[in-house]
Design a protein around this motif. Structure first.
Motif, short mmCIF file in Angstrom:
data_model
loop_
_atom_site.label_atom_id
_atom_site.label_comp_id
_atom_site.label_asym_id
_atom_site.label_seq_id
_atom_site.Cartn_x
_atom_site.Cartn_y
_atom_site.Cartn_z
N SER A 117 6.93 18.73 -3.22
CA SER A 117 6.83 18.52 -4.67
C SER A 117 6.30 17.13 -5.03
N GLY A 118 6.29 16.21 -4.07
CA GLY A 118 5.79 14.87 -4.35
C GLY A 118 6.85 13.79 -4.32
N LYS A 119 8.06 14.12 -3.86
CA LYS A 119 9.16 13.14 -3.86
C LYS A 119 8.84 11.93 -2.98
N THR A 120 8.43 12.21 -1.75
CA THR A 120 8.14 11.11 -0.83
C THR A 120 6.90 10.34 -1.28
N THR A 121 5.92 11.04 -1.83
CA THR A 121 4.74 10.36 -2.37
C THR A 121 5.14 9.37 -3.44
N LEU A 122 6.04 9.77 -4.33
CA LEU A 122 6.49 8.88 -5.39
C LEU A 122 7.24 7.69 -4.80
N MET A 137 5.74 16.28 -12.34
CA MET A 137 6.34 15.43 -13.37
C MET A 137 7.81 15.18 -13.08
N LEU A 138 8.31 14.05 -13.56
CA LEU A 138 9.70 13.67 -13.34
C LEU A 138 10.52 14.12 -14.55
N VAL A 139 11.49 15.02 -14.27
CA VAL A 139 12.28 15.63 -15.34
C VAL A 139 13.76 15.28 -15.15
N ASP A 144 6.87 8.52 -15.66
CA ASP A 144 7.44 7.31 -16.25
C ASP A 144 8.88 7.18 -15.79
N LEU A 145 9.28 5.96 -15.43
CA LEU A 145 10.65 5.73 -15.00
C LEU A 145 10.99 4.25 -15.13
N ASP A 146 12.12 3.97 -15.72
CA ASP A 146 12.67 2.62 -15.76
C ASP A 146 13.98 2.62 -14.97
N LEU A 179 12.59 -2.13 -12.33
CA LEU A 179 11.42 -1.34 -11.94
C LEU A 179 10.93 -0.53 -13.12
N GLN A 180 9.61 -0.55 -13.35
CA GLN A 180 9.00 0.26 -14.41
C GLN A 180 7.80 1.01 -13.84
N LEU A 181 7.83 2.32 -13.98
CA LEU A 181 6.67 3.15 -13.65
C LEU A 181 6.09 3.66 -14.96
N THR A 182 4.78 3.52 -15.12
CA THR A 182 4.14 3.93 -16.36
C THR A 182 2.92 4.79 -16.06
N ASP A 183 2.97 6.06 -16.50
CA ASP A 183 1.84 6.99 -16.39
C ASP A 183 1.32 7.10 -14.96
N ILE A 184 2.23 7.18 -14.01
CA ILE A 184 1.82 7.27 -12.61
C ILE A 184 1.23 8.65 -12.31
#
Length: 240
Positions: free
Chosen positions: A50-55, A228-230, A33-35, A8-13
């Motif tokens: 915070s957007g967890k479920t949205t993501l 943002m994902l930290v 961004d997440l791989d 899985l790759q997320l780019t600039d979501i």
């Protein structure tokens, strides 16, 4: 993850919502961004809203990002139509929610097999009925095949939901607060089970959770802050 195939790759979501037409947009996610490698485990934590479920919904193709790309096994999901996305959800992604969403009129076995009615992988490693029986035995429910959800405990119902999510041999398993409705003992048991099944089935696992006991079992932990994902610093496999 250098030696692991990227699944899985997320780019600039980014994702924004408007309360009504003409209202200014409210950003929920930005620059995410997440791989995630095949068979890897990831926890995403953060406060409510915070957007967890949205993501997670974007990853699972239940929602579309405002911008950015989602690639699953190299395939750009953001470029697919609704029918193609439905096929991806059926064949490649399994979902576990806080509440089991089992059909009360169906037996345990029937609930598990429901996703197979919409189609599954073109090539199965084993027949669906055999897989259902094997997994239900694996999670300790082989004596509950003909029971209905109302005859099960909360932990048992959630275990049925886990098997249902795995029945179509997905590559990616998404869990949204899977232990949130359980007591501590049942939650700990389910957390252990998810990690064990991740290893046994080779499925990548992304978990949204408020439960530290579940998050600390994942190989990587991220927090959503200001959309943002930290990465959670100091986290190593087995502990936060």
């Amino acid at each position: 993850m250098a030696d692991t195939q990227i699944l899985l790759q997320l780019t600039d979501i980014a994702k924004s919502y408007t309360a009504f037409q003409g209202a200014p947009e409210t950003p929920v996610l930005r620059d995410v961004d997440l791989d995630v490698g095949a068979g890897e485990t990831v926890a995403i934590v953060g406060p409510s809203g915070s957007g967890k479920t949205t993501l997670l919904n974007i990853i699972g193709t239940l929602d579309r990002p405002t911008s950015g790309r989602v690639l699953l096994n190299g395939r750009d999901l953001t470029a697919l139509g609704d029918a193609e996305l439905a096929a991806v959800r059926s064949r490649e992604i399994g979902f576990i929610f806080q509440f089991h969403h089992l059909l009360p009129q169906c037996t345990v076995l029937e609930n598990v097999l429901l996703p197979t009615l919409a189609g599954g992988p073109e090539k199965r490693s084993e027949p669906a009925h055999s897989r259902a029986h094997r997994l239900l035995h694996r999670v300790g429910l082989s004596e509950r095949l003909t029971y209905r959800p109302g005859q099960l405990s909360g932990g048992e119902r959630q275990r049925v939901a886990v098997v249902r999510a795995l029945i179509n041999e997905p590559r990616l398993l998404l869990a949204d607060e899977p232990t949130g409705s359980l007591d501590r003992a049942s939650a700990d048991n389910l957390a252990d089970l998810l990690v064990e099944l991740n290893r046994e089935e080779g499925v990548a696992l992304i978990v949204i959770t408020h439960a530290l006991s579940l998050a600390e079992r994942m190989e990587r932990v991220y927090r959503i802050e200001n959309g943002m994902l930290v990465p959670v610093t100091g986290h190593v496999a087995g502990g936060v």
